[in-house]
Scaffold this motif. Structure first.
Motif, short mmCIF file in Angstrom:
data_model
loop_
_atom_site.label_atom_id
_atom_site.label_comp_id
_atom_site.label_asym_id
_atom_site.label_seq_id
_atom_site.Cartn_x
_atom_site.Cartn_y
_atom_site.Cartn_z
N HIS A 1 0.86 -1.19 0.00
CA HIS A 1 0.00 0.00 0.00
C HIS A 1 0.89 1.23 0.00
CE1 HIS A 1 1.26 -0.14 4.18
NE2 HIS A 1 0.89 1.12 4.30
N ASP B 1 0.66 5.24 1.81
CA ASP B 1 -0.11 5.90 2.87
C ASP B 1 -0.90 7.06 2.27
OD1 ASP B 1 1.12 4.14 4.56
OD2 ASP B 1 2.48 5.60 5.46
N HIS C 1 4.80 0.16 0.09
CA HIS C 1 5.58 -0.54 1.11
C HIS C 1 4.74 -1.64 1.71
CE1 HIS C 1 3.63 3.00 2.92
NE2 HIS C 1 3.59 2.36 4.08
FE LIG Z 1 2.08 2.46 5.52
#
Ligand SMILES: [Fe+2]
Ligand SMILES: O=C(O)CCC(=O)C(=O)O
Length: 361
Positions: free
Chosen positions: A235, A237, A293
């Motif tokens: 994903h 952020d 990440h």
């Molecule tokens: Fe994250």
């Protein structure tokens, strides 16, 4: 006493979900039953598990930047370069007292070591505040395969609200950690902003870059078949900036923009891992990169991490900054209300970098 589940219960997905998600035992409770095999709903699709084929074959590493370098322009340059080329970097000598970091790590262990009756006071169903949430995986109702992680999420509204609703065993430490990190966060945003022609971090810009803050306490218990699942799936952020404190166990991997390899982020004592989030990618019109990440599950050790998500205010409209497009650069993202963007992210399972396409023109 450690929770128990019979072999028959463990092989029944509905019973496992009931125990982990609904009863609030989390994967920590599941891990503590001493189970020998991973329940089916944690088995990730094959392509999500291939990470070990790619790691260790690369000598790439994300930059480690010493913020105490007296030549501040060098620090700023290193940070902006890392934000453009990696979207990730580590900082050392950042000015946040190490004691504050140790205290929030200890508080994280204290919270997760509470009996299930205490922790489940903070589940979605039971929590007295929508800003405090104890949960597991990422979005258990939206996911086909679950993630091997529990979390406590604390959205900051005010000291008074935190005093009333955040769990006693970690409230002061989480607040102190958040408050003591703010000077560093402002510095990072000033450096990143200057490079985008944002002259100063005035009230408007502060509200856009760091208008709301969420602190998460993450717990990744020992996993019986770590190769079959993930701690956190791929994903990026949705924050403008994420400040992550990790312990000494390791497991966070970042996708290199230049090679596509997954690169391990080795624990550096006393450091923070910093990453650019989607909001900053959008505000910078793609100059700074919000990078994929993920976190591996671990067969031998429990791991904790404590991210601070520095976000725009929910009601802020985010889009490429006028300072960036002033020179005629074409905006590649549309203006979007930040809370709409976040809602879209949480509606679906983790799916790499796809969320940011939602804001593409
Ligand atoms: Fe994250
Ligand atoms: O635990 C970690 O190292 C990373 C967690 C993470 O990526 C997140 O919470 O968004």
């Amino acid at each position: 006493m450690a929770p128990t589940l019979s072999t028959a219960q463990l092989s029944n997905p509905a019973e496992v979900t009931e125990f982990v998600v609904n009863k609030g035992n989390g994967v920590k409770g599941l891990s503590e039953t001493g189970l020998r095999a991973l329940p089916d709903q944690y088995i990730q699709p094959f392509e999500e598990r291939l990470i070990n084929k790619f790691v260790n074959e690369t000598d790439e590493a994300i930059p480690v930047i010493d913020m105490s370098n007296p030549d501040e322009s060098k620090v700023a340059e290193a940070i902006c370069n890392a934000a453009e080329k990696w979207g990730f970097f580590q900082v050392i000598n950042h000015g946040v007292p190490l004691e504050v970091l140790d205290n929030v790590k200890a508080a994280t262990h204290r919270f997760f070591n509470l009996p299930v009756e205490e922790k489940s006071k903070f589940t979605k169903e039971n929590s007295l505040s929508t800003n405090v949430r104890f949960g597991t995986s990422f979005s258990p109702r939206a996911e086909k395969a679950l993630e091997w992680k529990d979390y406590l999420s604390l959205f900051f509204v005010s000291e008074a609200e935190a005093e009333q609703y955040w769990p006693d065993v970690c409230r002061n430490e989480a607040l102190e950690y958040m408050n003591k990190s703010k000077t560093m966060v402002r510095k990072l945003l000033e450096y990143l902003g200057k490079n985008l022609n944002v002259k100063e971090l005035d009230e408007t810009k502060e509200s856009l870059f760091m208008g709301s803050i969420r602190v998460n306490l993450n717990y990744y218990p020992v996993c019986p078949n770590p190769d079959l699942t993930v701690g956190v799936g791929r994903h990026s952020d949705v924050s403008s900036l994420t400040i992550l404190l990790q312990d000494q166990i390791g497991g966070l991997h970042v996708r290199s923009l230049s090679s596509g390899n997954w690169v391990h982020v080795p624990p550096v004592p006393g450091s923070f891992v910093i990453n650019i989030g989607d909001a900053m990618q959008i505000l910078s019109n793609g100059r700074y990169k919000s990078v994929e990440h993920r976190v591996l599950a671990n067969g031998n050790n429990n791991r904790i991490s404590v991210p601070i998500f520095v976000n725009p205010k929910p009601e802020s409209v985010i889009g490429p900054l006028p300072e960036v497009t002033a020179n005629g650069e074409e905006p590649i993202y549309r203006d979007i209300v930040y809370s709409d963007y976040v809602r879209y992210f949480f509606k679906k399972a983790h799916d790499g970098k796809k969320t940011v396409d939602f804001a593409k023109i």
